[in-house]
Motif scaffolding. Structure first.
Motif, PDB file in Angstrom:
ATOM      1  N   ARG A 127       1.040  -0.748   0.163  1.00 42.19           N
ATOM      2  CA  ARG A 127       0.284   0.042  -0.020  1.00 42.19           C
ATOM      3  C   ARG A 127       0.939   1.499  -0.204  1.00 42.19           C
ATOM      4  O   ARG A 127       0.577   2.245  -0.956  1.00 42.19           O
ATOM      5  N   ALA A 128       1.795   1.360   1.070  1.00 42.26           N
ATOM      6  CA  ALA A 128       2.502   2.574   1.101  1.00 42.26           C
ATOM      7  C   ALA A 128       3.567   2.567  -0.557  1.00 42.26           C
ATOM      8  O   ALA A 128       3.434   3.736  -0.775  1.00 42.26           O
ATOM      9  N   ILE A 129       3.695   1.797  -1.341  1.00 40.85           N
ATOM     10  CA  ILE A 129       4.416   1.948  -2.514  1.00 40.85           C
ATOM     11  C   ILE A 129       3.968   2.408  -3.852  1.00 40.85           C
ATOM     12  O   ILE A 129       4.195   3.030  -4.134  1.00 40.85           O
ATOM     13  N   ARG A 130       2.507   1.814  -3.025  1.00 42.81           N
ATOM     14  CA  ARG A 130       1.639   2.429  -4.500  1.00 42.81           C
ATOM     15  C   ARG A 130       1.337   3.809  -4.285  1.00 42.81           C
ATOM     16  O   ARG A 130       1.756   4.881  -5.156  1.00 42.81           O
ATOM     17  N   VAL A 131       1.218   4.081  -2.636  1.00 48.67           N
ATOM     18  CA  VAL A 131       1.435   5.780  -2.004  1.00 48.67           C
ATOM     19  C   VAL A 131       2.273   6.851  -2.988  1.00 48.67           C
ATOM     20  O   VAL A 131       2.077   7.690  -3.008  1.00 48.67           O
ATOM     21  N   LEU A 132       3.132   6.038  -2.763  1.00 49.88           N
ATOM     22  CA  LEU A 132       4.748   6.746  -2.485  1.00 49.88           C
ATOM     23  C   LEU A 132       5.480   7.101  -3.752  1.00 49.88           C
ATOM     24  O   LEU A 132       5.826   7.491  -3.802  1.00 49.88           O
ATOM     25  N   HIS A 133       4.834   6.034  -4.572  1.00 45.65           N
ATOM     26  CA  HIS A 133       5.476   5.867  -6.185  1.00 45.65           C
ATOM     27  C   HIS A 133       4.629   6.940  -7.071  1.00 45.65           C
ATOM     28  O   HIS A 133       5.015   7.774  -8.359  1.00 45.65           O
ATOM     29  N   ALA A 134       3.318   7.443  -6.482  1.00 47.87           N
ATOM     30  CA  ALA A 134       2.748   7.991  -7.053  1.00 47.87           C
ATOM     31  C   ALA A 134       2.945   9.489  -7.354  1.00 47.87           C
ATOM     32  O   ALA A 134       2.822  10.410  -8.160  1.00 47.87           O
ATOM     33  N   LEU A 135       3.208  10.014  -5.352  1.00 47.61           N
ATOM     34  CA  LEU A 135       3.540  10.957  -5.555  1.00 47.61           C
ATOM     35  C   LEU A 135       5.549  11.072  -6.116  1.00 47.61           C
ATOM     36  O   LEU A 135       5.176  12.526  -6.527  1.00 47.61           O
ATOM     37  N   THR A 136       6.146  10.396  -5.911  1.00 49.34           N
ATOM     38  CA  THR A 136       7.552  10.792  -6.377  1.00 49.34           C
ATOM     39  C   THR A 136       8.229   9.404  -7.356  1.00 49.34           C
ATOM     40  O   THR A 136       8.548   8.493  -7.343  1.00 49.34           O
ATOM     41  N   PRO A 137       7.636   9.361  -7.995  1.00 47.36           N
ATOM     42  CA  PRO A 137       8.024   8.078  -9.679  1.00 47.36           C
ATOM     43  C   PRO A 137       9.375   7.749 -10.116  1.00 47.36           C
ATOM     44  O   PRO A 137       9.984   6.528 -10.000  1.00 47.36           O
ATOM     45  N   GLN A 138       9.648   8.765  -9.256  1.00 38.60           N
ATOM     46  CA  GLN A 138      11.357   8.983  -9.851  1.00 38.60           C
ATOM     47  C   GLN A 138      12.478   8.436  -8.518  1.00 38.60           C
ATOM     48  O   GLN A 138      13.584   8.453  -8.328  1.00 38.60           O
ATOM     49  N   ASN A 139      11.603   8.520  -7.652  1.00 40.13           N
ATOM     50  CA  ASN A 139      11.950   7.927  -6.096  1.00 40.13           C
ATOM     51  C   ASN A 139      11.597   6.422  -5.757  1.00 40.13           C
ATOM     52  O   ASN A 139      11.914   5.656  -4.696  1.00 40.13           O
ATOM     53  N   VAL A 140      10.852   6.412  -6.376  1.00 43.59           N
ATOM     54  CA  VAL A 140      10.161   4.926  -5.689  1.00 43.59           C
ATOM     55  C   VAL A 140       9.975   3.720  -6.912  1.00 43.59           C
ATOM     56  O   VAL A 140       9.441   4.489  -7.890  1.00 43.59           O
ATOM     57  N   PRO A 141      10.193   2.876  -6.413  1.00 43.71           N
ATOM     58  CA  PRO A 141       9.997   1.513  -7.868  1.00 43.71           C
ATOM     59  C   PRO A 141       8.456   1.313  -7.826  1.00 43.71           C
ATOM     60  O   PRO A 141       7.784   1.079  -6.690  1.00 43.71           O
ATOM     61  N   GLU A 142       8.423   1.001  -9.021  1.00 44.02           N
ATOM     62  CA  GLU A 142       6.396   0.511  -9.315  1.00 44.02           C
ATOM     63  C   GLU A 142       6.009  -0.850  -8.590  1.00 44.02           C
ATOM     64  O   GLU A 142       7.098  -1.757  -9.221  1.00 44.02           O
ATOM     65  N   LEU A 143       5.234  -0.434  -7.917  1.00 49.30           N
ATOM     66  CA  LEU A 143       5.140  -2.554  -7.662  1.00 49.30           C
ATOM     67  C   LEU A 143       3.873  -3.120  -8.470  1.00 49.30           C
ATOM     68  O   LEU A 143       3.275  -1.986  -8.990  1.00 49.30           O
ATOM     69  N   PHE A 144       4.124  -4.257  -8.643  1.00 53.71           N
ATOM     70  CA  PHE A 144       4.114  -5.125  -9.836  1.00 53.71           C
ATOM     71  C   PHE A 144       2.180  -6.010  -9.130  1.00 53.71           C
ATOM     72  O   PHE A 144       1.186  -6.445  -9.496  1.00 53.71           O
ATOM     73  N   HIS A 175      -1.564  17.583   4.450  1.00 56.09           N
ATOM     74  CA  HIS A 175      -2.665  17.975   3.459  1.00 56.09           C
ATOM     75  C   HIS A 175      -4.050  16.936   3.578  1.00 56.09           C
ATOM     76  O   HIS A 175      -4.679  17.266   2.288  1.00 56.09           O
ATOM     77  N   HIS A 176      -3.397  15.905   3.451  1.00 51.79           N
ATOM     78  CA  HIS A 176      -4.528  15.030   3.072  1.00 51.79           C
ATOM     79  C   HIS A 176      -4.941  13.936   3.460  1.00 51.79           C
ATOM     80  O   HIS A 176      -4.236  12.656   3.782  1.00 51.79           O
ATOM     81  N   PRO A 177      -5.731  13.569   4.615  1.00 55.87           N
ATOM     82  CA  PRO A 177      -5.975  12.797   5.665  1.00 55.87           C
ATOM     83  C   PRO A 177      -6.662  11.562   4.909  1.00 55.87           C
ATOM     84  O   PRO A 177      -6.116  10.732   6.052  1.00 55.87           O
ATOM     85  N   ALA A 178      -6.920  11.482   3.780  1.00 49.40           N
ATOM     86  CA  ALA A 178      -7.164  10.084   3.429  1.00 49.40           C
ATOM     87  C   ALA A 178      -6.316   9.006   3.393  1.00 49.40           C
ATOM     88  O   ALA A 178      -6.099   7.945   3.274  1.00 49.40           O
ATOM     89  N   VAL A 179      -4.808  10.228   2.834  1.00 50.77           N
ATOM     90  CA  VAL A 179      -4.017   8.775   3.041  1.00 50.77           C
ATOM     91  C   VAL A 179      -2.740   9.237   4.489  1.00 50.77           C
ATOM     92  O   VAL A 179      -2.187   7.201   4.353  1.00 50.77           O
ATOM     93  N   LEU A 180      -3.533   9.822   5.286  1.00 51.80           N
ATOM     94  CA  LEU A 180      -2.883   9.508   6.366  1.00 51.80           C
ATOM     95  C   LEU A 180      -3.907   8.286   6.967  1.00 51.80           C
ATOM     96  O   LEU A 180      -3.505   7.504   7.824  1.00 51.80           O
ATOM     97  N   ALA A 181      -5.186   8.525   6.807  1.00 49.89           N
ATOM     98  CA  ALA A 181      -5.442   7.443   7.260  1.00 49.89           C
ATOM     99  C   ALA A 181      -5.212   5.024   7.248  1.00 49.89           C
ATOM    100  O   ALA A 181      -6.338   4.446   7.490  1.00 49.89           O
ATOM    101  N   ARG A 182      -5.175   5.851   5.979  1.00 51.82           N
ATOM    102  CA  ARG A 182      -4.880   4.540   5.568  1.00 51.82           C
ATOM    103  C   ARG A 182      -3.404   3.698   5.787  1.00 51.82           C
ATOM    104  O   ARG A 182      -3.203   2.855   6.205  1.00 51.82           O
ATOM    105  N   PHE A 183      -2.630   5.081   7.020  1.00 50.03           N
ATOM    106  CA  PHE A 183      -1.764   4.277   7.329  1.00 50.03           C
ATOM    107  C   PHE A 183      -1.314   4.490   9.003  1.00 50.03           C
ATOM    108  O   PHE A 183      -0.414   5.324   9.889  1.00 50.03           O
TER     109      PHE A 183
END
Length: 365
Positions: free
Chosen positions: A81-98, A155-163
């Motif tokens: 779940r974390a990889i999906r969220v953080l890859h979306a934010l910074t794809p240059q810094n986080v590998p893609e989850l398959f 600034h995104h409570p929905a993201v925080l709620a997942r973790f």
């Protein structure tokens, strides 16, 4: 109830990838490499006949350390779940989850180029094999990524709620790090307890929880943006933890590598300056107000906790221990930390005020 996953072996991998529909028709597995260095599970790099490469990681209940250290292997799905969220934010810094397989607690993700190594490996390697590494540029890139994660999550409570669940952070960080050193150093309990309270009570932003050079992949030459990996301990918490965690690791490398002390210290300074410049004011204040105390706790954990830094010599461990104790025992930990980590103050060759006592003390087993 924690249900352990069985060890992932190389013979099983092709069948597993095929069953998870990760292989194309007629595509076969041509290379399997067991990746070393992790303590929380089994990690393989897999190459295929189509030239594709994956990293396959299975979490285990019993971690690969000398002590008895357990954690729920379902943390692999949390990591996904974390990889999906953080890859979306910074794809240059986080590998893609398959793929994420909840039944076996196994995740499959994008592999970095084969010649990339961890930042830790680059720093510890002999000069002739380390490559042309710009440590300051790596540190600045990490500062930008971390600030982006923290700033966006704030600034995104929905993201925080997942973790919101901190149980993995407790099991993999607070218990084996802070509570263990509290037992080893009872005189420092008030300072350590203050750190524990801050980490457990804060719910400010997203925290990586293992933001260290061993979880940063870098190329052999400057240019491409480094990757951050290993997101098992991501949680909503206090922004100081990731900043202190990386700082503690860089201080350890600085003590261990006197020949590279200037560049490692410059990287730490660049990371702090970059983070403070790019993160929101409320997070900046929270991450810096008690940075010295938290960094000292983490330094002490790397010599007296459940996961000691294996590359330190006995003399270096004593240097780290005394630095941390001096900070945590001080009436003003932040001032003490700034003084003890300035310039050559933490050199392994420099005598500490209590050096005679330390020389006579037997190194703990």
């Amino acid at each position: 109830m924690i249900v352990d996953s069985h060890q992932l072996d190389a013979e099983e991998l092709p069948r597993f990838l095929d069953a998870r529909s990760l292989l194309q028709p007629h595509e076969t597995v041509t290379q399997i490499t067991l990746l070393e260095g992790g303590v929380s599970g089994t990690v393989y790099r897999v190459g295929t006949s189509d030239g594709r490469e994956f990293v396959v990681k299975r979490a285990l209940e019993q971690l690969n350390v000398a002590d008895d250290w357990h954690a729920d292997p379902a943390r692999a799905i949390h990591e996904a779940r974390a990889i999906r969220v953080l890859h979306a934010l910074t794809p240059q810094n986080v590998p893609e989850l398959f793929d994420a397989d909840e039944e076996t607690n196994t995740i499959t993700m994008e592999a970095a180029p084969a010649d990339w190594l961890t930042w830790k490996q680059r720093m510890l390697a002999p000069a002739e094999t380390a490559g042309s590494i710009d440590h300051v540029a790596i540190a600045r890139s990490l500062a930008t990524a971390l600030a982006s994660w923290q700033r966006t999550a704030l600034h995104h409570p929905a993201v925080l709620a997942r973790f919101a669940d901190k149980s993995l952070f407790e099991a993999l960080r607070v218990d084996p790090f802070h509570r263990v050193i509290r037992g080893v150093h009872p005189a420092l309990a008030p300072a350590i307890d203050a750190c524990i309270d801050e980490l457990e009570q804060a719910e400010l932003t997203l925290v990586h929880g293992d933001f260290s050079p061993k979880n940063v992949l870098v190329p052999p030459t400057p240019g491409p943006t480094p990757w951050v990996i290993d997101f098992e301990v991501v949680h909503v918490g206090h922004p100081v933890f990731d900043v202190a965690f990386l700082c503690s690791h860089l201080i350890l490398k600085s003590i261990h590598l006197p020949q590279r002390r200037a560049e490692v210290d410059a990287a730490r300074s660049a990371f702090l300056a970059g983070f403070e410049a790019e993160v929101d004011g409320v997070l900046r204040s929270a991450a810096t107000a008690s940075l010295g105390r938290h960094t000292a706790c983490l330094l002490l954990a790397r010599v007296d906790g459940k996961s000691p830094a294996s590359y330190l010599t006995a003399a270096e461990r004593e240097t780290v221990r005394q630095l941390a104790v001096d900070v945590l025992a001080s009436a003003d930990p932040e001032a003490a930390f700034a003084e003890l980590t300035a310039g050559a103050e933490h050199s392994a060759s420099r005598a500490h005020p209590a050096s005679a006592e330390l020389t006579a003390r037997k190194e703990p087993s």
